[in-house]
Design an enzyme around this catalytic site. Structure first.
Site, mmCIF file in Angstrom:
data_model
loop_
_atom_site.group_PDB
_atom_site.id
_atom_site.type_symbol
_atom_site.label_atom_id
_atom_site.label_comp_id
_atom_site.label_asym_id
_atom_site.label_seq_id
_atom_site.Cartn_x
_atom_site.Cartn_y
_atom_site.Cartn_z
ATOM 1 N N ASP A 208 0.866 -1.180 0.000
ATOM 2 C CA ASP A 208 0.000 0.000 0.000
ATOM 3 C C ASP A 208 0.899 1.225 0.000
ATOM 4 O O ASP A 208 1.994 1.203 0.559
ATOM 5 C CB ASP A 208 -0.895 0.017 1.240
ATOM 6 C CG ASP A 208 -1.986 -1.039 1.200
ATOM 7 O OD1 ASP A 208 -2.428 -1.396 0.092
ATOM 8 O OD2 ASP A 208 -2.404 -1.502 2.276
ATOM 9 N N ASP B 64 -6.962 -1.378 -4.678
ATOM 10 C CA ASP B 64 -8.035 -1.008 -3.750
ATOM 11 C C ASP B 64 -8.958 0.034 -4.370
ATOM 12 O O ASP B 64 -10.180 -0.023 -4.203
ATOM 13 C CB ASP B 64 -7.448 -0.446 -2.453
ATOM 14 C CG ASP B 64 -6.617 -1.453 -1.677
ATOM 15 O OD1 ASP B 64 -6.850 -2.667 -1.811
ATOM 16 O OD2 ASP B 64 -5.726 -1.009 -0.924
#
Length: 177
Positions: A132, A146
């Protein structure tokens, strides 16, 4: 000479090709940006992009959204495999709706992006940590996959609420008596 106007809704084959293309682009963008982050940033390093509202911050997520369930990573991998299978199987019903085509393609690509991390990143096969890096204030750190998953699911939920079927038909619950 007569001109034929293109159909406002995709034929089944076109819808499948477009959905597959969207999935590949989503997966490719996700993996390319993750490669860039891993190659150029140190774990925890942060670079301001649009200070103070956006930065790149390298984070490894062993859990689900908001790092929940870090002890059950293998379960998230299984869930992703099942959901991706359902999306692929249901995509065979596409044709007639550009919105469903884009939604399922984006969802498949996003799931495939995070699933690739789960399968092939350390610590082990099926339990890999997801990269991330997109950080906004007072929110979780996330990635391109995402973003595709969330945007696609918002679109799919809206289509379901407004009665748009995968084949382009509209259903109505407001029948008059």
């Amino acid at each position: 000479m007569s001109q034929t106007r293109p159909s406002p809704s995709p034929a089944r084959r076109t819808a499948l090709l477009v959905a597959a293309s969207v999935a590949v682009v989503a997966w490719g963008l996700d993996q390319l940006t993750k490669w860039w982050v891993v190659s150029t940033l140190s774990l925890g390093e942060e670079i301001a992009v649009l200070d103070p509202v956006l930065s790149w911050r390298f984070h490894l997520n062993p859990g689900a959204a908001f790092s929940l369930g870090t002890d059950h990573t293998w379960l998230f991998t299984l869930i992703m495999v099942v959901v991706l299978t359902v999306v692929v199987v249901n995509s065979r019903r596409l044709g007639g709706s550009w919105l469903w085509t884009l939604g399922l393609g984006g969802l498949a690509g996003g799931i495939a992006g995070n699933l690739t991390d789960r399968l092939f990143r350390p610590p082990s096969f099926g339990e890999g940590e997801v990269v991330d890096f997109i950080a906004v204030p007072h929110f979780a750190i996330f990635n391109i996959a995402d973003s595709f998953i969330v945007c696609s699911m918002i679109g799919i939920c809206a289509m379901l609420v407004f009665g748009l079927e995968m084949d382009g038909r509209r259903t109505r619950d407001d029948e008059e008596d």
